[in-house]
Write a protein that holds these residues in place. Structure first.
Motif, PDB file in Angstrom:
ATOM      1  N   GLU A  41      39.569  43.382  38.510  1.00  0.00           N
ATOM      2  CA  GLU A  41      38.810  43.987  37.407  1.00  0.00           C
ATOM      3  C   GLU A  41      39.440  43.642  36.066  1.00  0.00           C
ATOM      4  O   GLU A  41      38.736  43.299  35.106  1.00  0.00           O
ATOM      5  N   LYS A  42      40.776  43.716  35.995  1.00  0.00           N
ATOM      6  CA  LYS A  42      41.478  43.347  34.755  1.00  0.00           C
ATOM      7  C   LYS A  42      41.232  41.879  34.425  1.00  0.00           C
ATOM      8  O   LYS A  42      40.948  41.527  33.267  1.00  0.00           O
ATOM      9  N   GLN A  43      41.353  41.010  35.423  1.00  0.00           N
ATOM     10  CA  GLN A  43      41.126  39.579  35.207  1.00  0.00           C
ATOM     11  C   GLN A  43      39.697  39.326  34.740  1.00  0.00           C
ATOM     12  O   GLN A  43      39.456  38.505  33.848  1.00  0.00           O
ATOM     13  N   ASN A  44      38.759  40.041  35.327  1.00  0.00           N
ATOM     14  CA  ASN A  44      37.358  39.903  34.952  1.00  0.00           C
ATOM     15  C   ASN A  44      37.153  40.305  33.489  1.00  0.00           C
ATOM     16  O   ASN A  44      36.467  39.603  32.737  1.00  0.00           O
ATOM     17  N   ALA A  45      37.755  41.426  33.101  1.00  0.00           N
ATOM     18  CA  ALA A  45      37.647  41.871  31.713  1.00  0.00           C
ATOM     19  C   ALA A  45      38.259  40.833  30.769  1.00  0.00           C
ATOM     20  O   ALA A  45      37.681  40.525  29.713  1.00  0.00           O
ATOM     21  N   GLN A  46      39.408  40.277  31.140  1.00  0.00           N
ATOM     22  CA  GLN A  46      40.043  39.249  30.310  1.00  0.00           C
ATOM     23  C   GLN A  46      39.175  38.003  30.219  1.00  0.00           C
ATOM     24  O   GLN A  46      39.071  37.375  29.154  1.00  0.00           O
ATOM     25  N   LEU A  47      38.535  37.627  31.321  1.00  0.00           N
ATOM     26  CA  LEU A  47      37.655  36.459  31.313  1.00  0.00           C
ATOM     27  C   LEU A  47      36.436  36.684  30.401  1.00  0.00           C
ATOM     28  O   LEU A  47      35.995  35.761  29.714  1.00  0.00           O
ATOM     29  N   PHE A  48      35.914  37.913  30.392  1.00  0.00           N
ATOM     30  CA  PHE A  48      34.802  38.210  29.485  1.00  0.00           C
ATOM     31  C   PHE A  48      35.247  38.104  28.020  1.00  0.00           C
ATOM     32  O   PHE A  48      34.505  37.587  27.177  1.00  0.00           O
ATOM     33  N   ILE A  49      36.460  38.566  27.733  1.00  0.00           N
ATOM     34  CA  ILE A  49      36.984  38.445  26.371  1.00  0.00           C
ATOM     35  C   ILE A  49      37.117  36.971  25.999  1.00  0.00           C
ATOM     36  O   ILE A  49      36.717  36.539  24.909  1.00  0.00           O
ATOM     37  N   LYS A  50      37.668  36.163  26.913  1.00  0.00           N
ATOM     38  CA  LYS A  50      37.795  34.724  26.660  1.00  0.00           C
ATOM     39  C   LYS A  50      36.427  34.085  26.466  1.00  0.00           C
ATOM     40  O   LYS A  50      36.240  33.229  25.588  1.00  0.00           O
ATOM     41  N   LEU A  51      35.465  34.482  27.290  1.00  0.00           N
ATOM     42  CA  LEU A  51      34.115  33.947  27.174  1.00  0.00           C
ATOM     43  C   LEU A  51      33.519  34.268  25.809  1.00  0.00           C
ATOM     44  O   LEU A  51      32.900  33.403  25.164  1.00  0.00           O
ATOM     45  N   ASP A  52      33.710  35.498  25.352  1.00  0.00           N
ATOM     46  CA  ASP A  52      33.220  35.871  24.019  1.00  0.00           C
ATOM     47  C   ASP A  52      33.876  35.019  22.941  1.00  0.00           C
ATOM     48  O   ASP A  52      33.203  34.528  22.015  1.00  0.00           O
ATOM     49  N   ARG A  53      35.191  34.821  23.047  1.00  0.00           N
ATOM     50  CA  ARG A  53      35.909  34.004  22.062  1.00  0.00           C
ATOM     51  C   ARG A  53      35.403  32.563  22.076  1.00  0.00           C
ATOM     52  O   ARG A  53      35.169  31.954  21.021  1.00  0.00           O
ATOM     53  N   ILE A  54      35.257  32.013  23.285  1.00  0.00           N
ATOM     54  CA  ILE A  54      34.791  30.620  23.406  1.00  0.00           C
ATOM     55  C   ILE A  54      33.369  30.497  22.869  1.00  0.00           C
ATOM     56  O   ILE A  54      33.040  29.534  22.162  1.00  0.00           O
ATOM     57  N   SER A  55      32.530  31.495  23.188  1.00  0.00           N
ATOM     58  CA  SER A  55      31.145  31.453  22.694  1.00  0.00           C
ATOM     59  C   SER A  55      31.113  31.498  21.178  1.00  0.00           C
ATOM     60  O   SER A  55      30.378  30.725  20.536  1.00  0.00           O
ATOM     61  N   SER A  56      31.903  32.400  20.611  1.00  0.00           N
ATOM     62  CA  SER A  56      31.900  32.492  19.148  1.00  0.00           C
ATOM     63  C   SER A  56      32.496  31.235  18.523  1.00  0.00           C
ATOM     64  O   SER A  56      31.992  30.734  17.502  1.00  0.00           O
ATOM     65  N   SER A  57      33.543  30.663  19.097  1.00  0.00           N
ATOM     66  CA  SER A  57      34.117  29.437  18.536  1.00  0.00           C
ATOM     67  C   SER A  57      33.153  28.273  18.715  1.00  0.00           C
ATOM     68  O   SER A  57      33.033  27.405  17.846  1.00  0.00           O
TER      69      SER A  57
ATOM     70  N   GLU B 135      47.140  49.135  53.803  1.00  0.00           N
ATOM     71  CA  GLU B 135      46.097  48.132  53.577  1.00  0.00           C
ATOM     72  C   GLU B 135      45.127  48.603  52.501  1.00  0.00           C
ATOM     73  O   GLU B 135      44.714  47.826  51.637  1.00  0.00           O
ATOM     74  N   LEU B 136      44.781  49.881  52.543  1.00  0.00           N
ATOM     75  CA  LEU B 136      43.900  50.440  51.516  1.00  0.00           C
ATOM     76  C   LEU B 136      44.530  50.315  50.139  1.00  0.00           C
ATOM     77  O   LEU B 136      43.872  49.911  49.168  1.00  0.00           O
ATOM     78  N   THR B 137      45.814  50.615  50.035  1.00  0.00           N
ATOM     79  CA  THR B 137      46.528  50.485  48.763  1.00  0.00           C
ATOM     80  C   THR B 137      46.525  49.037  48.295  1.00  0.00           C
ATOM     81  O   THR B 137      46.292  48.761  47.110  1.00  0.00           O
ATOM     82  N   TYR B 138      46.759  48.112  49.226  1.00  0.00           N
ATOM     83  CA  TYR B 138      46.768  46.689  48.882  1.00  0.00           C
ATOM     84  C   TYR B 138      45.420  46.268  48.300  1.00  0.00           C
ATOM     85  O   TYR B 138      45.345  45.651  47.234  1.00  0.00           O
ATOM     86  N   TRP B 139      44.329  46.614  49.023  1.00  0.00           N
ATOM     87  CA  TRP B 139      43.006  46.199  48.570  1.00  0.00           C
ATOM     88  C   TRP B 139      42.610  46.917  47.283  1.00  0.00           C
ATOM     89  O   TRP B 139      41.942  46.328  46.415  1.00  0.00           O
ATOM     90  N   PHE B 140      43.008  48.161  47.124  1.00  0.00           N
ATOM     91  CA  PHE B 140      42.722  48.893  45.886  1.00  0.00           C
ATOM     92  C   PHE B 140      43.412  48.222  44.705  1.00  0.00           C
ATOM     93  O   PHE B 140      42.793  47.995  43.659  1.00  0.00           O
ATOM     94  N   ASN B 141      44.706  47.911  44.875  1.00  0.00           N
ATOM     95  CA  ASN B 141      45.447  47.238  43.794  1.00  0.00           C
ATOM     96  C   ASN B 141      44.857  45.864  43.499  1.00  0.00           C
ATOM     97  O   ASN B 141      44.760  45.464  42.332  1.00  0.00           O
ATOM     98  N   LEU B 142      44.463  45.147  44.541  1.00  0.00           N
ATOM     99  CA  LEU B 142      43.849  43.828  44.348  1.00  0.00           C
ATOM    100  C   LEU B 142      42.543  43.973  43.566  1.00  0.00           C
ATOM    101  O   LEU B 142      42.278  43.188  42.635  1.00  0.00           O
ATOM    102  N   ALA B 143      41.731  44.959  43.899  1.00  0.00           N
ATOM    103  CA  ALA B 143      40.473  45.185  43.181  1.00  0.00           C
ATOM    104  C   ALA B 143      40.743  45.523  41.716  1.00  0.00           C
ATOM    105  O   ALA B 143      40.046  45.022  40.811  1.00  0.00           O
ATOM    106  N   LYS B 144      41.745  46.349  41.460  1.00  0.00           N
ATOM    107  CA  LYS B 144      42.094  46.700  40.065  1.00  0.00           C
ATOM    108  C   LYS B 144      42.540  45.452  39.311  1.00  0.00           C
ATOM    109  O   LYS B 144      42.148  45.243  38.152  1.00  0.00           O
ATOM    110  N   ASP B 145      43.372  44.615  39.940  1.00  0.00           N
ATOM    111  CA  ASP B 145      43.832  43.379  39.296  1.00  0.00           C
ATOM    112  C   ASP B 145      42.655  42.461  38.989  1.00  0.00           C
ATOM    113  O   ASP B 145      42.577  41.863  37.904  1.00  0.00           O
TER     114      ASP B 145
END
Length: 156
Positions: A112-128, A100-110
């Protein structure tokens, strides 16, 4: 025929025998009940007040001691088995917790990656957005200029 003296000694011996038998039974019961008392001839002798050789001559007290020893060994085996099953069940719980710890750790990492990608998209959308807003404002100015020119041409 037995004389009176021998009958008397027989009855006294029988009384002692019966009394000793009761003492042996009580001592065996104490040994059965109290795990701190060792099931040995020495302890039985001390508890019953009889000599070890007398106990050995009767044979059945020694057999009872052997039964007590085997019962205790069975109980020890059962306790060890229970302890092993408890350990096994605790190991299962630990394995489940690790999974269960491994599951939640992997979910948190995923996430975090999605969050980082969303920030990149937000920056692109803001600049466009800023770019298209600037283009809109330029076209508004161009449209105003053209409307002014149309008015001027219509007036002439």
């Amino acid at each position: 025929m037995k004389d009176d003296k021998s009958k008397y000694f027989d009855s006294v011996n029988q009384e002692r025998h019966d009394k000793n038998t009761v003492a042996i039974h009580q001592a065996l019961q104490r040994i059965r009940d109290d795990y701190t008392l060792k099931p040995t001839v020495k302890f039985l002798s001390e508890l019953s007040g009889m000599h070890r050789n007398s106990l050995r001559n009767r044979k059945w007290p020694i057999e009872q001691l052997d039964k007590i020893k085997s019962e205790r060994n069975k109980n020890i085996v059962l306790e060890v088995t229970k302890d092993r099953s408890k350990v096994a069940s605790l190991e299962d719980v630990l394995d489940n917790a690790k999974n269960e710890l491994t599951y939640w750790f992997n979910l948190a990492k995923d996430l975090e990656k999605q969050n980082a990608q969303l920030f990149i998209k937000l920056d692109r959308i803001s600049s466009s957005r800023e770019y298209y807003e600037a283009e809109y404002n330029k076209s508004k100015i161009i449209i105003k200029d053209l409307q002014l020119k149309i008015k001027l041409l219509e007036e002439n």
